[in-house]
Design a protein around this motif. Structure first.
Motif, PDB file in Angstrom:
ATOM      1  N   GLN A   2       0.609  -1.302   0.000  1.00 48.27           N
ATOM      2  CA  GLN A   2       0.015   0.123  -0.049  1.00 48.27           C
ATOM      3  C   GLN A   2       0.841   1.275  -0.017  1.00 48.27           C
ATOM      4  OE1 GLN A   2      -2.771  -0.588   3.277  1.00 48.27           O
ATOM      5  NE2 GLN A   2      -4.023  -1.792   1.958  1.00 48.27           N
ATOM      6  N   PHE A  47      -0.213   4.906  -1.381  1.00 49.19           N
ATOM      7  CA  PHE A  47      -1.269   5.665  -1.801  1.00 49.19           C
ATOM      8  C   PHE A  47      -0.794   7.017  -2.564  1.00 49.19           C
ATOM      9  CE2 PHE A  47      -2.717   3.298   1.926  1.00 49.19           C
ATOM     10  CZ  PHE A  47      -3.845   2.499   1.435  1.00 49.19           C
ATOM     11  N   GLU A  64     -10.979  -1.667 -11.895  1.00 44.14           N
ATOM     12  CA  GLU A  64      -9.517  -1.113 -11.127  1.00 44.14           C
ATOM     13  C   GLU A  64      -9.365  -2.182 -10.259  1.00 44.14           C
ATOM     14  OE1 GLU A  64     -10.159   2.204  -8.785  1.00 44.14           O
ATOM     15  OE2 GLU A  64      -8.066   2.529  -8.616  1.00 44.14           O
ATOM     16  N   GLY A 108      -7.201  -2.787  -6.758  1.00 41.59           N
ATOM     17  CA  GLY A 108      -6.647  -2.261  -5.479  1.00 41.59           C
ATOM     18  C   GLY A 108      -6.903  -0.721  -5.502  1.00 41.59           C
ATOM     19  N   PRO A 109      -8.361  -0.445  -5.539  1.00 36.87           N
ATOM     20  CA  PRO A 109      -8.650   1.275  -5.477  1.00 36.87           C
ATOM     21  C   PRO A 109      -8.490   1.991  -4.347  1.00 36.87           C
ATOM     22  CG  PRO A 109     -10.605  -0.028  -4.885  1.00 36.87           C
ATOM     23  CD  PRO A 109      -9.532  -1.295  -5.450  1.00 36.87           C
ATOM     24  N   GLU A 163      -8.651   6.725  -4.604  1.00 33.50           N
ATOM     25  CA  GLU A 163      -7.636   7.640  -5.293  1.00 33.50           C
ATOM     26  C   GLU A 163      -7.987   8.095  -6.591  1.00 33.50           C
ATOM     27  OE1 GLU A 163      -6.713   5.811  -2.975  1.00 33.50           O
ATOM     28  OE2 GLU A 163      -5.735   6.820  -1.286  1.00 33.50           O
ATOM     29  N   ILE A 168     -11.941  -3.898  -7.561  1.00 34.44           N
ATOM     30  CA  ILE A 168     -11.514  -5.182  -6.706  1.00 34.44           C
ATOM     31  C   ILE A 168     -10.411  -4.835  -5.897  1.00 34.44           C
ATOM     32  CG2 ILE A 168     -10.618  -7.670  -6.612  1.00 34.44           C
ATOM     33  CD1 ILE A 168     -11.645  -7.839  -9.458  1.00 34.44           C
ATOM     34  N   ALA A 220      -8.297  -6.084  -1.758  1.00 28.87           N
ATOM     35  CA  ALA A 220      -8.185  -6.837  -0.910  1.00 28.87           C
ATOM     36  C   ALA A 220      -8.135  -6.719   0.304  1.00 28.87           C
ATOM     37  CB  ALA A 220      -6.667  -7.851  -1.555  1.00 28.87           C
ATOM     38  N   ASP A 221      -8.147  -5.571   0.533  1.00 25.38           N
ATOM     39  CA  ASP A 221      -8.035  -5.055   2.262  1.00 25.38           C
ATOM     40  C   ASP A 221      -9.698  -4.753   2.523  1.00 25.38           C
ATOM     41  OD1 ASP A 221      -8.033  -3.123   4.454  1.00 25.38           O
ATOM     42  OD2 ASP A 221      -6.013  -2.497   3.954  1.00 25.38           O
ATOM     43  N   LEU A 257     -10.452  -1.167   3.514  1.00 30.00           N
ATOM     44  CA  LEU A 257     -10.645  -0.191   2.455  1.00 30.00           C
ATOM     45  C   LEU A 257     -11.767  -0.272   1.653  1.00 30.00           C
ATOM     46  CD1 LEU A 257      -6.732  -0.167   1.153  1.00 30.00           C
ATOM     47  CD2 LEU A 257      -7.982   1.675   2.547  1.00 30.00           C
ATOM     48  N   ASN A 274      -2.830   0.965  -9.842  1.00 33.54           N
ATOM     49  CA  ASN A 274      -1.690   1.301  -9.089  1.00 33.54           C
ATOM     50  C   ASN A 274      -1.358   0.270  -8.370  1.00 33.54           C
ATOM     51  OD1 ASN A 274       0.312   2.236  -7.413  1.00 33.54           O
ATOM     52  ND2 ASN A 274      -0.871   3.797  -6.376  1.00 33.54           N
ATOM     53  N   LEU A 275      -0.740  -0.723  -8.943  1.00 38.34           N
ATOM     54  CA  LEU A 275      -0.511  -1.915  -8.270  1.00 38.34           C
ATOM     55  C   LEU A 275       0.437  -2.196  -6.929  1.00 38.34           C
ATOM     56  CD1 LEU A 275      -0.049  -4.172 -11.478  1.00 38.34           C
ATOM     57  CD2 LEU A 275      -1.925  -3.427 -10.447  1.00 38.34           C
ATOM     58  N   TYR A 289       4.798  -6.059  -5.385  1.00 41.38           N
ATOM     59  CA  TYR A 289       5.382  -7.430  -5.331  1.00 41.38           C
ATOM     60  C   TYR A 289       4.536  -8.497  -6.052  1.00 41.38           C
ATOM     61  CZ  TYR A 289       1.864  -8.222  -1.906  1.00 41.38           C
ATOM     62  OH  TYR A 289       0.522  -8.608  -1.464  1.00 41.38           O
ATOM     63  N   ILE A 290       3.331  -8.248  -6.531  1.00 46.69           N
ATOM     64  CA  ILE A 290       2.691  -9.116  -7.570  1.00 46.69           C
ATOM     65  C   ILE A 290       2.500  -8.379  -8.738  1.00 46.69           C
ATOM     66  CG2 ILE A 290       1.833 -10.592  -5.602  1.00 46.69           C
ATOM     67  CD1 ILE A 290      -0.778  -9.107  -5.567  1.00 46.69           C
TER      68      ILE A 290
HETATM   69  N1  SAM Z   1      -5.171   2.836  -6.029  1.00 41.69           N
HETATM   70  C1  SAM Z   1      -4.856   3.335  -4.624  1.00 41.69           C
HETATM   71  C2  SAM Z   1      -3.841   4.471  -5.030  1.00 41.69           C
HETATM   72  O1  SAM Z   1      -3.659   4.525  -6.350  1.00 41.69           O
HETATM   73  O2  SAM Z   1      -3.568   5.178  -4.173  1.00 41.69           O
HETATM   74  C3  SAM Z   1      -4.216   2.439  -3.829  1.00 41.69           C
HETATM   75  C4  SAM Z   1      -2.769   1.778  -4.572  1.00 41.69           C
HETATM   76  S1  SAM Z   1      -1.733   0.764  -3.542  1.00 41.69           S
HETATM   77  C5  SAM Z   1      -0.223   0.951  -4.319  1.00 41.69           C
HETATM   78  C6  SAM Z   1      -2.247  -1.127  -3.847  1.00 41.69           C
HETATM   79  C7  SAM Z   1      -3.644  -1.290  -3.535  1.00 41.69           C
HETATM   80  O3  SAM Z   1      -3.789  -2.632  -3.929  1.00 41.69           O
HETATM   81  C8  SAM Z   1      -3.895  -1.040  -1.906  1.00 41.69           C
HETATM   82  O4  SAM Z   1      -5.359  -0.524  -1.714  1.00 41.69           O
HETATM   83  C9  SAM Z   1      -4.189  -2.742  -1.572  1.00 41.69           C
HETATM   84  O5  SAM Z   1      -4.678  -3.107  -0.571  1.00 41.69           O
HETATM   85  C10 SAM Z   1      -4.495  -3.424  -2.737  1.00 41.69           C
HETATM   86  N2  SAM Z   1      -4.159  -4.711  -2.917  1.00 41.69           N
HETATM   87  C11 SAM Z   1      -2.975  -5.298  -2.481  1.00 41.69           C
HETATM   88  N3  SAM Z   1      -3.109  -6.740  -2.926  1.00 41.69           N
HETATM   89  C12 SAM Z   1      -4.232  -6.852  -3.621  1.00 41.69           C
HETATM   90  C13 SAM Z   1      -4.896  -7.973  -4.310  1.00 41.69           C
HETATM   91  N4  SAM Z   1      -4.150  -9.194  -4.422  1.00 41.69           N
HETATM   92  N5  SAM Z   1      -5.827  -7.898  -4.956  1.00 41.69           N
HETATM   93  C14 SAM Z   1      -6.483  -6.758  -4.865  1.00 41.69           C
HETATM   94  N6  SAM Z   1      -6.045  -5.671  -4.495  1.00 41.69           N
HETATM   95  C15 SAM Z   1      -4.963  -5.605  -3.656  1.00 41.69           C
END
Ligand code: SAM
Length: 262
Positions: A8, A10, A34, A36-37, A41, A56, A58-59, A62, A105-106, A109-110
């Motif tokens: 995370q 942001f 989208e 990881g929203p 943001e 979608i 995962a937290d 959030l 915004n991934l 690490y994945i």
């Molecule tokens: N979109 C927001 C921004 O741009 O500020 C948050 C980006 S943050 C780099 C990555 C987001 O992906 C986090 O909200 C995190 O909880 C979510 N996330 C992490 N692993 C995920 C997964 N396997 N599937 C979906 N979301 C995931």
């Protein structure tokens, strides 16, 4: 509080959010996925104009925050649906409708597993726009003969035309990551579409094997699946030297050897 475990970081800076938005091919009525929203943001900027935005996250906290926003202020989140899930477990075939676009915004690490997952639905995806680590972006966009060219380049270029649209400094994020970032646009389809490959996963597994041990020649990497004489013939038929290395080969050359050896 940001959870390092979920990658995370942001995008706190509204200026950078708007710069990203400007690069996206937004058209009325289309579907965007989208990944990881976060707190939304970019989600609210993606929404509107009759678009459907499937986010979608995962937290659980959030996802619940966005769900509450949609319930309390539906006009501020037009067409937004939130799904609490790991994107890697999501069946994207169920999104339905026309070809959809992807933004994320991934979690860095994945990045690679997410791209593999998305490409399973390549036929249904029009474009993918991802904020990732700059170094990985350079590998995705690299061409044969340069140091960054490897399996990830071939995977992405098989399915899409990648382009680095923006470089983003650590200060744009909260908390700032230790690395520089980039926005990459991948427009589908990629060069693989013209190669006549009937089983893309089998072909890409073959390409991955070619890159297995970077310091070895292609011939040595391929000895596990074929004998020396056949490898020699296949390389000669593709006009390659016997000591050719995977990092010198275009997708078309990988395809030529694959078709000879399998
Ligand atoms: N979109 C927001 C921004 O741009 O500020 C948050 C980006 S943050 C780099 C990555 C987001 O992906 C986090 O909200 C995190 O909880 C979510 N996330 C992490 N692993 C995920 C997964 N396997 N599937 C979906 N979301 C995931």
């Amino acid at each position: 509080m940001a959870r390092q475990r979920l990658g995370q970081h942001f995008l706190g800076d509204i200026g950078w959010r708007k710069k990203i938005l400007k690069t996206l091919p937004l058209a009325p009525g289309e579907t965007w996925l989208e990944i990881g929203p976060g707190h939304g943001e970019l989600t609210q900027l993606l929404a509107g104009d009759g678009r459907r935005v499937v986010a979608i996250e995962a937290d659980g906290n959030l996802a619940a925050g966005i769900r509450a926003g949609i319930e309390n202020e539906p006009d501020a989140w037009p067409g937004v649906e939130i799904i609490y899930s790991d994107v890697l477990q999501a069946d994207l075939g169920k999104l339905g409708g026309e070809r959809f676009h992807v933004y994320g915004n991934l979690p860095y690490y994945i990045t690679s597993p997410i791209l593999h997952h998305l490409f399973q639905w390549a036929a249904q995806i029009a474009s993918i726009h991802i904020v990732i680590q700059l170094e990985v972006a350079q590998r995705i966009a690299a061409h044969p003969g340069v140091r960054d060219y490897g399996y990830l380049s071939t995977l992405c270029q098989f399915y899409a035309q990648p382009k680095i649209s923006l470089r983003i400094p650590p200060g744009a994020f909260r908390p700032p990551p230790k690395v520089h970032s980039a926005l990459v646009a991948l427009t589908l389809p990629g060069d693989g579409a013209a190669l006549g490959i009937s089983d893309p996963p089998e072909f890409l597994e073959f390409v991955q094997r070619c890159f297995d041990q970077k310091r070895k020649t292609l011939r040595n990497n391929l000895l596990e699946i074929s004998d020396d004489a056949h490898i020699h013939e296949a390389l000669a038929a593709a006009a390659l030297r016997p000591d050719a290395r995977a990092e010198q080969l275009s997708l078309a050359q990988f395809a030529a050897i694959f078709q000879q050896l399998t």
